[in-house]
Design a protein around this motif. Structure first.
Motif, mmCIF file in Angstrom:
data_model
loop_
_atom_site.group_PDB
_atom_site.id
_atom_site.type_symbol
_atom_site.label_atom_id
_atom_site.label_comp_id
_atom_site.label_asym_id
_atom_site.label_seq_id
_atom_site.Cartn_x
_atom_site.Cartn_y
_atom_site.Cartn_z
ATOM 1 N N ASN A 104 1.567 -5.645 -8.172
ATOM 2 C CA ASN A 104 0.128 -5.866 -8.233
ATOM 3 C C ASN A 104 -0.170 -7.219 -7.597
ATOM 4 O O ASN A 104 0.173 -8.267 -8.154
ATOM 5 N N LYS A 105 -0.799 -7.198 -6.449
ATOM 6 C CA LYS A 105 -1.002 -8.436 -5.691
ATOM 7 C C LYS A 105 -1.939 -9.403 -6.425
ATOM 8 O O LYS A 105 -1.778 -10.622 -6.334
ATOM 9 N N GLU A 106 -2.894 -8.848 -7.151
ATOM 10 C CA GLU A 106 -3.824 -9.726 -7.891
ATOM 11 C C GLU A 106 -3.069 -10.501 -8.972
ATOM 12 O O GLU A 106 -3.297 -11.691 -9.179
ATOM 13 N N MET A 107 -2.192 -9.824 -9.675
ATOM 14 C CA MET A 107 -1.411 -10.505 -10.722
ATOM 15 C C MET A 107 -0.490 -11.555 -10.099
ATOM 16 O O MET A 107 -0.259 -12.607 -10.693
ATOM 17 N N CYS B 108 2.038 -3.756 -16.650
ATOM 18 C CA CYS B 108 3.141 -4.443 -15.966
ATOM 19 C C CYS B 108 2.650 -4.903 -14.597
ATOM 20 O O CYS B 108 1.749 -4.285 -14.017
ATOM 21 N N ALA B 109 3.260 -5.998 -14.131
ATOM 22 C CA ALA B 109 2.860 -6.528 -12.824
ATOM 23 C C ALA B 109 3.659 -5.887 -11.699
ATOM 24 O O ALA B 109 3.184 -5.791 -10.575
ATOM 25 N N MET B 110 4.885 -5.491 -12.008
ATOM 26 C CA MET B 110 5.718 -4.802 -11.009
ATOM 27 C C MET B 110 6.288 -3.540 -11.663
ATOM 28 O O MET B 110 6.496 -3.504 -12.881
ATOM 29 N N THR C 53 -2.126 -2.957 -4.418
ATOM 30 C CA THR C 53 -0.741 -2.581 -4.714
ATOM 31 C C THR C 53 0.123 -2.662 -3.454
ATOM 32 O O THR C 53 -0.261 -2.155 -2.401
ATOM 33 N N GLY C 54 1.260 -3.311 -3.599
ATOM 34 C CA GLY C 54 2.218 -3.361 -2.487
ATOM 35 C C GLY C 54 3.423 -2.513 -2.817
ATOM 36 O O GLY C 54 3.727 -2.274 -3.991
#
Lengths: 449, 309
Positions: free
Chosen positions: A161-164, A275-277, A299-300
């Protein structure tokens, strides 16, 4: 006729009539299907429940096939994914398997047991040659082709999550590439995340570890947990201990939850920002696009970090759903015609599938891959290149040894994650693998390149 | 004194004629027939066939191979099968005593309160019984969720950190024992209420005249009078608990690290995953023997007898 007898007969007739009205008399087939089939040769096709888009595509491709010709009629049956295995086993036991079905397993065991019909004599040679080398390898056993793949998809990738990442002061465009970088990223993310949110999710149970970490096992050690000739277990390797230690660290440091937030194959926890990843197969991206659209842009997707950061060795295996023809089908020509038309025919039949699943799956035919990349929507899906160019080509094929061997390693990894002694866990896995080798007399049965 | 012996009617060749069965017998056979037919189709014939198949490596696509007792020896020497049986017995010990105790207390309470309150209690305690085990499993899985689960929210209120209720090897089996107790409580309580209401009131009146308190009345009247019912509940509760299957299947999949793989789930996993089916059938038959042996033992220790008013 006595009044009571007459009433009973009328009741039975009414019941029979109502039951008949519900269906066609053929299992899995509705009355509408039976009417549409007319006097055509009928076959049945089973597939699992996938994402809503995929389910629509499956129903639509069957309908298109039925409309495109007058000789055969296919009944499409969607089986809930969690009921698939028991339904297949029951149908196999009863001899009521469908003519064609989707199968995610390696072909070796099914071919050895005589479950699938070889396609070499049923499909045109050029149709089989049209597959990519990776795809063809997955469906070929001892020189014969036992299934036709729809797609290839890496079974392990990192989503973030790029924002996180930004909120934690991390570069949102730079995912971790090595274990050390992953630890550092998790360490930075944790203080910035709200309570109940974790830095990462991974596989968490032995069954998932069994298939989802095969690539990792190979990447760290350079070999599988069984010797090349399948004569002995090969788990006694310090590199495997490091892999168990990797998951132990993730758990002990609180980077991953002590209890899985959801199944590995689903993106629900990630979609709900727990979760962030996330580690999952590339298919998770289509779930994000379908159910958590607001996360699509932030999302990446990248290859999952390797032990040393060298991403030319992927930790992913390539999984796929092959369409196979059951060996007991009474209509092999009809079944082959259906498979051929849907998967090996006009590329335009397949392009909508790959576009609709957000370019997260790699086509099994180069001609389809070209057509998919040429689709206008591809310009809006920059991640498609990551899957097809960065992850899939470096991925390894699923090993063809029996499931129990995969499971033995899966159990060792779960033990390691739970803090048990890695050497003891691997020794137990080695013992179990040797038991399988002896029980199934595997020595010397390894497929030859 | 002379005795007259009447010989049975005979046929022409001298063999006795078989008397027609009495009408009551015919009706009894007629009424038993549906059960016997269904039992034969769904239990007896499949069991005999399963015993036959257990001696083979049964494949759905190849000729089955006769392997003698190998499937049984494989199961008996498989530490995972033995561990599953031990885990099943542990699960029984976690659930059955608590169920019996709670049911007894609730039943005692229900029989002692007014009719309206008693009815409300009976309905409340019975509702879990009619809820599908799968729904119960999903509900409790949500309660036990690690992040955002109800239980962790509650324990968080008293300063306890989040627990992996179904992710921790030590907690997972007790965690699935709770919904098992909850589900089984209703039926057990209703049966106990019925048994308690069946105890003659005069026994209690006499005991009260003698000055017996609640404990003494329970110990010397209620429990002995309920002996057969308790025996029934013990056997059926034991069999139901050791065969519990839906809860671990839905809530934990048998994990973590097989800590909730109860015997039936173990067999089911082998049925789903094995190339050949002989092993899972042999394991199922061995479980059947274990159940039969333990049930017989309970019968022997707590021998059932007719109640004497």
């Amino acid at each position: 006729m006595k009044r009571r007898t007459l009433l009973s007969a009328a009741g039975l007739s009414a019941t029979a009539a109502s039951l008949a009205a519900c269906g066609s008399g053929t299992p899995g087939q509705s009355k509408d299907d039976a009417d549409a089939a007319g006097d055509r040769t009928q076959i049945e096709f089973w597939h699992r429940t996938f994402t809503p888009f995929e389910n629509e595509w499956y129903a639509d491709i069957v309908k298109q096939y039925n409309d495109a010709q007058d000789t055969y009629f296919v009944t499409d049956v969607e089986v809930p994914a969690d009921a698939w295995e028991q339904r297949v086993k029951s149908a196999q036991a009863a001899g009521t398997m469908p003519d064609v079905y989707t199968d995610p397993s390696t072909m070796d065991e099914g071919a050895r047991l005589g479950q699938f019909l070889a396609l070499d004599d049923l499909l045109d040679a050029e149709q089989l040659d049209d597959l990519t080398d990776q795809a063809k390898e997955l469906v070929t056993v001892d020189g014969k082709v036992y299934g036709y793949p729809l797609l290839l998809e890496p079974q392990s990738a990192l989503f973030w999550n790029k924002e996180m990442f930004e909120e934690a002061g991390l570069d949102p465009e730079k995912p971790p590439t090595s274990w050390d970088e992953l630890y550092e990223t998790c360490e930075k993310l944790l203080p910035a995340l709200p309570d109940g949110t974790f830095a990462l999710t991974t596989a968490g149970d032995q069954d998932t570890f069994a298939w989802a970490t095969v690539g990792q096992q190979y990447q760290v050690s350079g070999h599988f947990p069984i010797t090349d000739d399948w004569s002995e277990a090969d788990t006694d390797d310090p590199k495997y201990e490091e892999l168990l230690g990797f998951y132990k660290t993730l758990r002990e440091k609180g980077y991953i939850p002590k209890q899985p937030l959801g199944p590995y194959v689903e993106a629900k926890a990630y979609g709900e920002k727990k979760c962030a990843m996330m580690t999952s197969g590339s298919w998770a991206f289509s779930e994000i696009a379908s159910d958590y659209e607001e996360l699509l842009d932030s999302t990446g997707i990248a290859p999952f970090p390797t032990s040393d950061g060298d991403l030319s060795d992927s930790v992913a295996t390539l999984g796929n759903f092959k369409w196979v023809i059951d060996a007991k089908t009474e209509q092999p020509e009809a079944a082959a015609d259906f498979v051929s038309w849907c998967l090996a025919g006009d590329v335009e039949n397949l392009v909508p599938f790959f576009v609709g699943t957000q370019f997260t799956k790699a086509p099994a035919r180069p001609s389809v891959a070209d057509a998919v990349q040429a689709a206008p929507e591809a310009d809006d899906a920059p991640w498609s290149a990551v899957v097809s160019e960065d992850i899939a080509p470096a991925s390894i094929s699923n090993p063809s040894y029996p499931w129990d061997i995969l499971l033995a390693m899966g159990k060792a990894l779960e033990k390691g994650m739970n803090g048990e002694d890695p050497a003891a866990a691997l020794k137990a896995a080695g013992t179990e693998i040797q038991k399988v080798i002896d029980r199934e007399e595997l020595a010397g049965k390894a497929p030859q390149d | 004194m002379s005795t007259t012996v009447t010989s049975p009617p005979r046929s022409a060749d001298g063999t006795p004629l078989r008397a027609h069965p009495p009408r009551d017998d015919r009706i009894a056979f007629l009424m038993l027939a549906p059960v016997l037919i269904l039992l034969s189709i769904f239990v007896i014939v499949p069991t005999i066939y399963a015993i036959y198949l257990s001696f083979f490596n049964w494949s759905f696509y190849q000729d089955s191979e006769f392997v003698g007792l190998r499937n049984f020896t494989n199961a008996l020497t498989d530490p995972e099968f033995r561990a599953a049986i031990r885990r099943g017995v542990l699960f029984v010990l976690m659930t059955l005593p608590i169920q019996l105790l709670l049911s007894f207390l609730i039943a005692s309470f229900v029989t002692g309160v007014g009719k309206r309150l008693g009815t409300a209690l009976k309905i409340s305690v019975y509702i879990p019984t009619i809820i599908s085990a799968v729904i119960t499993s999903i509900t409790f899985a949500l309660i036990y969720e690690y992040s955002g689960g109800l239980l962790n929210a509650v324990v968080g209120l008293v300063g306890i950190e989040d627990q992996a209720w179904i992710g921790d090897v030590r907690l997972a089996l007790p965690a699935i024992a709770v919904p098992a107790i909850w589900m089984g409580l209703g039926l057990m309580t209703l049966i106990m209420i019925a048994a308690m209401l069946d105890v003659p009131e005069s026994f209690y009146e006499a005991a009260e005249l003698e000055g017996a308190n609640w404990w003494q009345r329970t110990l010397y009247i209620t429990i002995p009078q309920m002996k057969n019912v308790l025996l029934y509940l013990l056997i059926t509760g034991f069999v139901a608990a050791i065969q519990q299957y839906e809860l671990p299947l839905v809530m934990t999949g048998g994990g973590p690290l097989d800590s909730t793989t109860l015997p039936n789930l173990f067999i089911f996993n082998h049925f789903r995953g094995d190339t050949y089916q002989g092993y899972s059938i042999a394991a199922a038959l061995l479980l059947f023997l274990v159940l039969g042996a333990i049930s017989a033992l309970i019968f022997r220790v707590l021998s059932s007898e007719k109640l004497v008013d």
